[in-house]
Design an enzyme around this catalytic site. Structure first.
Site, mmCIF file in Angstrom:
data_model
loop_
_atom_site.group_PDB
_atom_site.id
_atom_site.type_symbol
_atom_site.label_atom_id
_atom_site.label_comp_id
_atom_site.label_asym_id
_atom_site.label_seq_id
_atom_site.Cartn_x
_atom_site.Cartn_y
_atom_site.Cartn_z
ATOM 1 N N TRP A 64 0.831 -1.291 0.018
ATOM 2 C CA TRP A 64 0.056 0.165 0.031
ATOM 3 C C TRP A 64 0.784 1.187 0.120
ATOM 4 C CZ3 TRP A 64 -4.851 2.060 0.506
ATOM 5 C CH2 TRP A 64 -5.067 3.116 0.974
ATOM 6 N N ASN A 68 0.321 5.621 0.224
ATOM 7 C CA ASN A 68 -0.792 6.966 0.302
ATOM 8 C C ASN A 68 0.378 8.166 0.019
ATOM 9 O OD1 ASN A 68 -1.023 5.974 3.137
ATOM 10 N ND2 ASN A 68 -1.432 8.003 3.524
ATOM 11 N N ASP A 69 0.122 9.191 0.990
ATOM 12 C CA ASP A 69 0.863 10.359 0.819
ATOM 13 C C ASP A 69 2.211 10.487 0.223
ATOM 14 O OD1 ASP A 69 -1.472 10.786 2.185
ATOM 15 O OD2 ASP A 69 -0.525 11.871 3.737
ATOM 16 N N GLN A 78 4.017 7.272 2.247
ATOM 17 C CA GLN A 78 3.333 6.562 3.215
ATOM 18 C C GLN A 78 3.177 5.210 2.631
ATOM 19 O OE1 GLN A 78 1.430 7.634 6.466
ATOM 20 N NE2 GLN A 78 3.653 8.424 6.082
ATOM 21 N N TRP A 112 -4.114 -0.057 3.972
ATOM 22 C CA TRP A 112 -3.353 0.753 4.961
ATOM 23 C C TRP A 112 -3.128 0.317 6.209
ATOM 24 C CZ3 TRP A 112 -4.403 3.249 9.684
ATOM 25 C CH2 TRP A 112 -3.582 4.617 10.060
ATOM 26 N N ASP A 142 1.461 16.066 9.971
ATOM 27 C CA ASP A 142 2.091 16.385 8.649
ATOM 28 C C ASP A 142 2.672 17.529 8.620
ATOM 29 O OD1 ASP A 142 0.477 14.272 8.403
ATOM 30 O OD2 ASP A 142 -1.245 15.357 7.405
ATOM 31 N N TRP A 160 -8.874 8.382 -0.345
ATOM 32 C CA TRP A 160 -9.446 7.608 0.796
ATOM 33 C C TRP A 160 -10.810 7.002 0.676
ATOM 34 C CZ3 TRP A 160 -6.028 5.974 3.777
ATOM 35 C CH2 TRP A 160 -4.839 6.710 4.122
HETATM 36 C C1 FRU Z 1 -3.415 12.136 4.559
HETATM 37 C C2 FRU Z 1 -3.065 11.381 5.865
HETATM 38 C C3 FRU Z 1 -2.199 12.074 6.834
HETATM 39 C C4 FRU Z 1 -1.669 11.227 7.484
HETATM 40 C C5 FRU Z 1 -1.421 10.136 6.562
HETATM 41 C C6 FRU Z 1 -1.320 8.651 7.158
HETATM 42 O O1 FRU Z 1 -3.899 11.253 3.500
HETATM 43 O O2 FRU Z 1 -4.288 10.893 6.518
HETATM 44 O O3 FRU Z 1 -3.008 13.368 7.394
HETATM 45 O O4 FRU Z 1 -0.494 11.531 8.273
HETATM 46 O O5 FRU Z 1 -2.354 10.417 5.565
HETATM 47 O O6 FRU Z 1 -1.117 7.718 6.517
#
Ligand code: FRU
Length: 490
Positions: free
Chosen positions: A43, A45-46, A62, A70, A170, A305
């Site tokens: 997985w 993400n950011d 991430q 996740w 963040d 998400w």
């Molecule tokens: C944004 C977020 C951030 C957090 C991260 C967790 O997509 O929710 O705020 O740090 O992803 O994976």
């Protein structure tokens, strides 16, 4: 002694995570992207820690290397000389220390006099049943740009008072006038805000106050992933608010990413309204950095998400967008255009001969990794509604539709027939002038649309069959005149 053990533990966890990610790679995955940055498996993400360090581009993200969903967040890591060709490096951060027990959440990176320093959020679940948790800010350093040591000073900013401690994350750090500045996402009484800190050494931080907060309207309950910088004479705050309600054509994703543009007056950030940065289905948590050429480059997470992710059946999920250079238009609009290095991807170029389209005109795109660029002459184009279908199957069951409506001044990306799992349309405003420039990037399961040098951008995931390679220009009643059209295999 105890701390030494913790440090070794971190390196062991990093090694295990890196190996788990490698072992899970699936060479047969049909939706894997060809030229976008993804994790080897699992997985993502950011985007995190975007930085130009020792003449190379570093991108972290991430990452959950053990699973395609996740989970406890790690930081994946890749490096590039040209923003186009990426090489995977070992996982940079693994959670599990006293200050980041449940995850190493999003953050940024700086070059601290040759030391690559990551600044990230420690996510700590205290009680799963009651959902009690807190978040703090931490740092980790590397001298070789590959192996990171978490600081003994962590957390460098402890959790906030009860009420704000759950949503305090963040950190984005930059240097200004000789000191380090940090913006952090936060919330108060159900309304999003961004906090500002300052430091001389990245370890001792002083709270400076609230940089920006919710205006009382439709601006969301929590502001994730802030980023603050000067651009073309203005100050820009990028943010990813949760909880904005749909309004007309706007704000239809679960969460949004956009900007507040303004200026600093007597230490106060005076800003305009929240505006989306990308109008597609899948764009979130954007982060920027300044590169060696002084360009402000943005990369976002190319998913959303809770959206369908059919690639999870292949053992992976998530990708980052193409790198985009930011600038402000003369009218003050934030534009994102693909970085010029992306031309390096072009393998073949085909110029389309047809320059006037009336009804439909179909070509075979030959693959699902391509760039299509065309310029429509609006001074003589007669049709009010026109556009292009991409990733079309020969039996007519699949297509992704990009439709322009001249009188409304809109572009619509319709995913109703874009393959498995996805649906729904998004509509964005466009400027109708003498011509309309369209640049499209397709990469198997993604589409990125740049109108007029990035004035309007739409990014979405699509999941067509590999054989769906048709490209069909169309008009409804009338003609569309193309000044030029090029198809590039990438
Ligand atoms: C944004 C977020 C951030 C957090 C991260 C967790 O997509 O929710 O705020 O740090 O992803 O994976």
């Amino acid at each position: 002694m105890e701390h030494v053990t913790e440090k070794q533990d971190h390196q062991t966890r990093v090694k295990q995570a890196t190996e788990a990610g490698k072992a899970k790679q699936n060479p047969d995955a049909a939706f894997r992207l060809g030229y976008h940055l993804m994790a080897p498996s699992g997985w993502i993400n950011d985007p995190n820690g975007l930085v130009f360090y020792k003449e190379q581009y570093h991108v972290f993200y991430q990452h959950h290397p053990y699973d395609e969903t996740w989970g406890p967040m790690h930081w994946g890591h890749a490096v590039s000389d040209d923003l186009v060709h990426w090489r995977h490096l070992p996982v940079a951060l693994a959670p599990g220390d006293a200050f980041d027990q449940s995850g190493c959440f999003s953050g940024s990176a700086v070059d601290d006099d040759g030391v690559l320093t990551l600044i990230y959020t420690g996510h700590n679940v205290v009680n799963q049943e009651t959902d009690e948790l807190y978040q703090n800010q931490n740092i980790a350093r590397s001298v070789d740009g590959v192996t990171f040591e978490k600081s003994e000073a962590n957390p460098v900013i402890p959790a906030q008072p009860v009420g704000m401690q759950r949503d305090f994350r963040d950190p984005k750090v930059w240097k200004e006038d000789g000191s380090w500045k940090m913006v952090v996402g936060s919330t108060e009484a159900g309304k999003g805000q961004v906090l500002l800190y300052q430091s001389s050494d990245l370890e001792n931080w002083e709270y400076q106050g609230i940089l920006a907060k919710h205006n009382g309207g439709n601006e969301g309950y929590m502001w994730e992933c802030p980023d603050f910088f000067k651009l073309d004479g203005k100050h820009v705050l990028l943010l990813s608010p949760q909880g904005i309600e749909p309004e007309g054509n706007r704000f239809h994703n679960l969460y949004q990413t956009g900007s507040l543009i303004g200026e600093m007056r007597d230490g106060e950030f005076v800003r305009g309204a929240f505006t989306e940065l990308d109008y597609g289905h899948d764009f979130y948590a954007v982060q920027t950095f300044l590169d060696g050429k002084g360009r402000r480059i943005a990369i976002g997470w190319m998913d959303m998400w809770e959206s369908p992710m059919p690639s999870q059946q292949e053992g992976w999920s998530g990708a980052l967008t193409l790198p985009r250079e930011l600038n402000l238009s003369p009218a003050g609009k934030l534009r994102m255009k693909p970085v010029e290095e992306l031309q390096l991807l072009r393998v073949t170029e085909e110029q389309l001969k047809q320059n006037e389209i009336s009804g439909t005109f179909l070509i075979d795109g030959q693959s699902n990794q391509l760039e299509l660029e065309f310029d429509i002459d609006l001074t003589i184009s007669a049709a009010n509604i026109f556009g292009v279908n991409v990733c079309c199957s020969s039996d007519g069951s699949e297509r992704s539709t990009i439709q322009i409506n001249r009188s409304k001044g809109t572009i619509t990306l319709d995913r109703s027939y874009s393959g498995i799992g996805v649906s729904g349309a998004r509509t964005a405003p466009i400027e109708i002038g003498e011509s309309l420039h369209v640049r499209l990037f397709i990469d198997r399961s993604s589409i990125e649309i740049f109108i007029n040098e990035g004035e309007t951008v739409m990014t979405s995931r699509i999941y067509p069959k590999e054989s769906s390679t048709g490209i069909e220009f169309f008009t409804e009643e009338g003609t569309m005149k193309l000044r030029s059209a090029h198809l590039y295999q990438l």
